[in-house]
Every structure is written in structure tokens, then in C-alpha cells.
Design a protein around this motif. Structure first.
Motif, PDB file in Angstrom:
ATOM      1  N   SER A 116       5.650   1.640  -7.174  1.00 14.81           N
ATOM      2  CA  SER A 116       5.545   0.638  -6.110  1.00 14.81           C
ATOM      3  C   SER A 116       4.737  -0.576  -6.552  1.00 14.81           C
ATOM      4  CB  SER A 116       4.919   1.262  -4.860  1.00 14.81           C
ATOM      5  OG  SER A 116       5.704   2.351  -4.409  1.00 14.81           O
ATOM      6  N   GLY A 117       3.921  -0.410  -7.584  1.00 14.40           N
ATOM      7  CA  GLY A 117       3.143  -1.529  -8.105  1.00 14.40           C
ATOM      8  C   GLY A 117       3.811  -2.221  -9.275  1.00 14.40           C
ATOM      9  N   GLN A 118       4.997  -1.745  -9.667  1.00 16.32           N
ATOM     10  CA  GLN A 118       5.688  -2.306 -10.823  1.00 16.32           C
ATOM     11  C   GLN A 118       6.953  -3.073 -10.462  1.00 16.32           C
ATOM     12  OE1 GLN A 118       6.421   1.237 -13.124  1.00 16.32           O
ATOM     13  NE2 GLN A 118       4.498   1.080 -14.258  1.00 16.32           N
ATOM     14  N   ILE A 151      -2.401  -4.932  -4.097  1.00 16.28           N
ATOM     15  CA  ILE A 151      -1.755  -3.615  -4.136  1.00 16.28           C
ATOM     16  C   ILE A 151      -2.808  -2.500  -4.154  1.00 16.28           C
ATOM     17  CG2 ILE A 151      -0.239  -2.073  -5.450  1.00 16.28           C
ATOM     18  CD1 ILE A 151       1.191  -4.462  -6.557  1.00 16.28           C
ATOM     19  N   THR A 152      -2.588  -1.474  -3.325  1.00 16.68           N
ATOM     20  CA  THR A 152      -3.417  -0.263  -3.331  1.00 16.68           C
ATOM     21  C   THR A 152      -2.504   0.954  -3.437  1.00 16.68           C
ATOM     22  OG1 THR A 152      -5.147  -1.281  -1.974  1.00 16.68           O
ATOM     23  CG2 THR A 152      -5.100   1.122  -2.069  1.00 16.68           C
ATOM     24  N   LEU A 153      -2.729   1.750  -4.461  1.00 15.37           N
ATOM     25  CA  LEU A 153      -1.937   2.953  -4.702  1.00 15.37           C
ATOM     26  C   LEU A 153      -2.872   4.145  -4.829  1.00 15.37           C
ATOM     27  CD1 LEU A 153       0.343   1.439  -7.509  1.00 15.37           C
ATOM     28  CD2 LEU A 153       0.849   1.536  -5.063  1.00 15.37           C
ATOM     29  N   ASP A 154      -2.485   5.280  -4.254  1.00 15.95           N
ATOM     30  CA  ASP A 154      -3.369   6.452  -4.313  1.00 15.95           C
ATOM     31  C   ASP A 154      -2.550   7.733  -4.244  1.00 15.95           C
ATOM     32  OD1 ASP A 154      -5.815   7.760  -4.476  1.00 15.95           O
ATOM     33  OD2 ASP A 154      -6.055   7.867  -2.295  1.00 15.95           O
ATOM     34  N   HIS A 155      -2.992   8.739  -4.998  1.00 14.52           N
ATOM     35  CA  HIS A 155      -2.309  10.036  -5.029  1.00 14.52           C
ATOM     36  C   HIS A 155      -3.361  11.139  -5.017  1.00 14.52           C
ATOM     37  CE1 HIS A 155       1.247  12.527  -6.832  1.00 14.52           C
ATOM     38  NE2 HIS A 155       0.580  13.200  -5.905  1.00 14.52           N
ATOM     39  N   GLU A 204       0.856  -1.185   0.000  1.00 13.31           N
ATOM     40  CA  GLU A 204       0.000   0.000   0.000  1.00 13.31           C
ATOM     41  C   GLU A 204       0.897   1.241   0.000  1.00 13.31           C
ATOM     42  OE1 GLU A 204      -3.888  -1.758   2.406  1.00 13.31           O
ATOM     43  OE2 GLU A 204      -2.667  -0.149   3.309  1.00 13.31           O
ATOM     44  N   HIS A 205       0.626   2.136  -0.918  1.00 15.57           N
ATOM     45  CA  HIS A 205       1.426   3.364  -1.011  1.00 15.57           C
ATOM     46  C   HIS A 205       0.477   4.517  -1.330  1.00 15.57           C
ATOM     47  CE1 HIS A 205       5.404   5.357  -2.604  1.00 15.57           C
ATOM     48  NE2 HIS A 205       4.745   6.133  -1.753  1.00 15.57           N
ATOM     49  N   PHE A 249       9.702   4.034  -0.797  1.00 19.37           N
ATOM     50  CA  PHE A 249       9.236   2.650  -0.914  1.00 19.37           C
ATOM     51  C   PHE A 249      10.367   1.653  -0.699  1.00 19.37           C
ATOM     52  CE2 PHE A 249       8.258  -1.023  -3.780  1.00 19.37           C
ATOM     53  CZ  PHE A 249       7.212  -1.553  -3.024  1.00 19.37           C
ATOM     54  N   GLU A 250      11.548   1.939  -1.261  1.00 20.66           N
ATOM     55  CA  GLU A 250      12.674   1.024  -1.121  1.00 20.66           C
ATOM     56  C   GLU A 250      13.144   0.918   0.333  1.00 20.66           C
ATOM     57  OE1 GLU A 250      14.779  -0.969  -3.667  1.00 20.66           O
ATOM     58  OE2 GLU A 250      12.608  -1.003  -3.864  1.00 20.66           O
ATOM     59  N   THR A 251      12.964   1.982   1.100  1.00 28.24           N
ATOM     60  CA  THR A 251      13.293   1.925   2.523  1.00 28.24           C
ATOM     61  C   THR A 251      12.404   0.909   3.238  1.00 28.24           C
ATOM     62  OG1 THR A 251      13.993   4.237   2.518  1.00 28.24           O
ATOM     63  CG2 THR A 251      13.466   3.270   4.648  1.00 28.24           C
TER      64      THR A 251
END
Length: 474
Positions: free
Chosen positions: A291-293, A300-304, A270-271, A329-331
Motif C-alpha cells: 500500500s506504500g509502494q 503513509i502509516t503502515l502497521d502489522h 493508512e493500512h 487496499f485496491e477496493t
């Protein structure tokens, strides 16, 4: 002649009037332009758009009495010398009607919204896949983070500047700091109702830009306005302080969480991000899609979403969106790997994505696995212990880390022309700019190789609207 812009001293409100008497008395002052005496410009909003413009109502320099943000240009002083123009600009007196403003993103979250009309090339976050909430709650291992990314300004060493040469026949030759001469030419022609054959824009040496030259900035409008009105050449250079009065990487508030099963397979991602924009345009860059790729995951849930503030509109800056989103995200991916007791490199390989999960399409090229392997071998990654803070050289802690980066490969129409003269010199011409990436050199090498010539037999001319057209470079 030289022009100096006068910035607003308030962040929101209206201009009640100007006192220009003292400023006008400075020897050498030719004219002071404000919204009260400016020449006529285009009326419709679409005339002020450009190739990198977000959706919304675009900013119009010296349009009316409204002040939308601190530092907004509200007047232009034109004089015979730069010194006279600068002195007079400091003497311009303005009567304001200040209004309550909001520039604190956290304090304005109640106005958050999901944009509908965004910028060219922006890809909305894909629809949710699976049930990320349930998968996260049931995951054997969990990790998450909340992060704030501060505003970051481009501010290249060379400030933005425009010189408009008013030719004897009334045509204009404009030298502009831009990453797209065709974009600037179209923008100026639309605003002032000019024919493209009467306006030539050149930018043979851009200097640093980092994205700040993707959109035409207000100095090109002010310089062109003054040149047309006065029928003389005008140069407008922004001050270092004024370089903070337009685009920037937006502030961002990110919330990320991810979960993995007992085998170290990612089961939930989730991001979510909220970033600021102006109150008149919907600037959005691609922050969460990455983050979804990057890794295989079925939930997966992505939102902006955007938060409007009384600031100027943000602008693309150095891998816009990816720099903000992927680093955060990488952290979390590192934290999740540690929680699962898996080496961070092995964790990424174990969750390697073979295709774009949002579209189901294969990547046009993907050598990331080989990159991981080669880098690990050359770096001696296998010697790295799993526990953080466990490597030392004497009294010093030594950290070895890794992260994945990604960026899109965009292709757009571009043209070039070649001319071989009787003296054996090959000249290549194109409208694209060299933004510091060595375009002059690369074009020279490609042309020389294609023609079997030495590089000193090839001449390269770039960034002129009289050459074959090209899109933005960034």
C-alpha cells in the motif's frame, strides 16, 4: 511398511497416557511410536529450523506430552499394510488433561503484539512518512474499509506423503512432497544427526502444493524416525483431514483509509492489519507494505501485528500477504476515486509512483503504465460510465472493474549441471523442483536453444539432492 499418524483430539493440554493394547493386537502392526518411546532426536531448537521457518520455537513431532493444537500428531502406527496401520491408529486410546484454549482471533486481541523475530525474506512495514492522520482528516475526499479475511488452506489434490527407502548400507532415499529437496534434506539431517551424503531427497513430481511444500511437514519426520528405528522402508501418507493440521493462509483483520485532495491526488494512506499466528512461532507475511509502494503519497502509516492462537503456524500460500493486502487496499482506492469523481483508471495514472517511496530506489522494472494503457484500449474502457450499476444488458447488470496487482521479483542462488553424451543426448540436472509451472519444459527449451539442438535431444532431471543445489521454489 506403512505408517498412519494419530491426531490429537484436543486443542490444548497434556497427554496423561496411552492405552495401546487393542491397537497393538491388530495383525500386522509392527510398532506404535509416541513421545514415550520415540528414538532420540536433536535437542536444540535451531536444529528444527528450515529455509522458510518463522522465528520462534519450532514444532517437534512426538517431542513430549504437550498438545499445542487440534490435530497435532501424537502417535505413529507402523504396520505391514496400510489397512492394518489405519485400523490400529483408530484404536489408539489417549488419556488427556485438557486445558482452556483460544482459537478465536477477535476474542484474543488483548494479546496482540508486534513481532521482532520473523521469517526469512520478511520485510517489516517501513516507518511512517509525514502525518497521515492529519492529512486524512483534512482531505477533500475520504474512503475507508474494515475487512476480515478468513483462514484459507492449501489442500492440494495430492496429499502430503513421504516414502523413506532404507537402503542395504543404512543410507536413506527419501521421496517427499516438497518445494525444496535441499531444504528437506538439511532438516532431516539436523534432526536425526545424519550426514548429507547418507540422505538423498527426491521430488521429481510434486503435484499441487501452493506453498504447503515450502516447509518440511511432520510426515517426513515421522517416516524417517520409523525407518531409522525399524531399519526398514516406511511410507507415511496424510489423510485429507490431516491436510488441515498444518500451514494455511492466516486470518487477517484489516483497517484501511485513504484521502485525496480536490485534484484527485492521494494525500493520505493508512493500512493496518492484525493476523493470527501460533503460540510457538511468529509467522508474518507482507500484507501492508504494498500500500506504500503502488501510488505516490507523502503521508503513509503502515502497521502489522500478530495475535497468538492455539493453532498450528500459518504458512506461505499463493502470493502470501499480497493476496490479502492488495485486494483490500485496491477496493478502497476504487471507493476514493468514486468519491473524487475520477475514473478509477485515470485516478491510478494520476497517482502513479515512479519509485519505491519506502527506499527511494527505482523499481527494477515497471511497465504498469503501459499495461494500463494497452488493457484499457483492448477492453474499451473509455466506454465505461463512471457511476456504478449503470451498465445493463437487458435485465442484467454488467460490471467493469479494474485493480492493480504487484509481486516481488526475488533472485536466489541456483545451480545446474549439463552432460553431453556421445549419443548426442544433452542431460540437464538441477536440484530445483517443478511445482506445476512447467519447469521441465522451460529448461528443455532453454537448453535446446542455447545448444542449437532439437528438444527431443535434451533430457531434464530435477529435484534430487545429488544434483547441483537449488533454493526453495515458490
Amino acid at each position: 511398511s506403512y505408517g498412519v499418524a494419530v491426531p490429537s483430539a484436543i486443542a490444548k493440554g497434556k497427554i496423561k497416557g496411552f492405552d495401546l493394547e487393542e491397537a497393538s493386537s491388530v495383525p500386522g502392526v509392527i510398532k506404535i511410536f509416541t513421545h514415550e518411546n520415540r528414538p532420540s532426536t536433536a535437542w536444540f531448537n535451531k536444529k528444527y529450523t528450515d529455509d522458510d521457518a518463522p522465528g520462534g520455537t519450532h514444532f517437534r513431532p512426538l517431542h513430549d506430552e504437550e498438545v499445542k493444537y487440534s490435530g497435532q500428531p501424537i502417535a505413529l502406527v507402523v504396520a505391514e499394510s496400510f489397512e492394518a496401520a489405519r485400523r490400529a491408529a483408530a484404536l489408539v486410546k489417549v488419556d488427556y488433561e485438557a486445558q482452556a484454549h483460544q482459537t478465536d482471533m477477535r476474542a484474543n486481541l488483548d494479546e496482540i503484539y508486534r513481532p521482532k523475530n520473523t521469517k526469512m525474506g520478511y520485510q517489516k512495514p517501513p516507518p511512517p512518512r509525514g502525518d497521515s492522520k492529519k492529512a486524512y482528516e483534512e482531505a477533500a475526499y475520504q474512503a475507508g474499509a474494515k475487512r476480515k479475511d478468513a483462514v484459507e488452506h492449501h489442500n492440494p489434490m495430492e496429499p502430503h506423503a513421504t516414502t523413506v527407502v532404507y537402503e542395504a548400507d543404512g543410507k536413506l532415499t527419501i521421496y517427499d512432497k516438497t518445494q525444496g529437496v535441499t531444504n528437506s534434506q538439511t532438516y532431516v539431517c539436523n534432526i536425526f544427526g545424519l550426514k548429507k551424503e547418507d540422505v538423498t531427497v527426491r521430488a521429481p513430481y510434486v503435484g499441487g502444493a501452493f506453498g504447503s511444500g515450502l516447509r518440511p511437514q511432520y510426515q517426513v519426520v515421522l517416516a524417517t524416525m520409523a525407518a531409522l528405528d525399524l531399519k526398514r522402508s516406511v511410507r507415511v501418507v496424510l489423510t485429507r483431514q490431516q491436510m488441515f493440521s498444518f500451514g494455511y493462509r492466516p486470518e487477517a483483520l484489516q483497517e484501511i483509509r485513504a484521502g485525496a485532495d480536490k485534484d484527485g491526488r492521494i494525500v493520505a494512506i493508512e493500512h493496518r492489519v492484525a493476523s493470527n499466528t501460533s503460540r510457538f512461532e511468529n509467522y508474518t507475511d507482507v500484507v501492508v507494505n504494498w500500500s506504500g509502494q503502488l501510488y505516490q503519497c507523502d503521508n503513509i502509516t503502515l502497521d502489522h501485528k500478530l495475535v497468538p492462537l492455539d493453532l498450528y503456524t500459518p504458512l506461505d500460500m499463493r502470493a502470501p500477504g499480497a493476496t490479502t493486502g492488495i485486494s483490500a487496499f485496491e477496493t478502497v482506492i476504487d471507493d476514493l476515486a468514486f468519491a473524487a469523481g475520477v475514473d478509477p483508471l485515470e485516478f491510478r495514472l494520476r497517482n502513479y509512483a515512479e519509485k519505491d517511496q519506502a527506499t527511494g530506489k527505482p523499481f527494477s522494472s515497471r511497465e504498469l503504465r503501459a499495461c494500463y494503457t494497452q488493457a484499457a484500449e483492448k477492453f474499451g474502457w473509455s466506454k465505461r460510465p463512471l457511476a456504478p450499476r449503470s451498465m445493463r444488458e437487458g435485465k442484467k447488470l454488467v460490471g467493469w472493474g479494474m485493480a492493480t496487482g504487484a509481486w516481488e521479483a526475488m533472485q536466489m542462488k541456483c545451480a545446474a549441471g549439463a552432460e553431453l553424451n556421445s549419443d548426442g543426448i544433452l542431460t540437464i540436472r538441477s536440484g530445483f523442483t517443478d511445482i506445476g509451472t512447467g519447469t521441465y519444459t522451460i529448461v528443455n527449451q532453454v537448453a535446446a536453444d542455447a545448444m542449437g539442438m532439437n528438444s527431443n535431444q535434451v533430457k531434464v532431471e530435477l529435484a534430487d539432492t545429488s544434483f547441483p543445489a537449488a533454493m526453495l521454489q515458490g
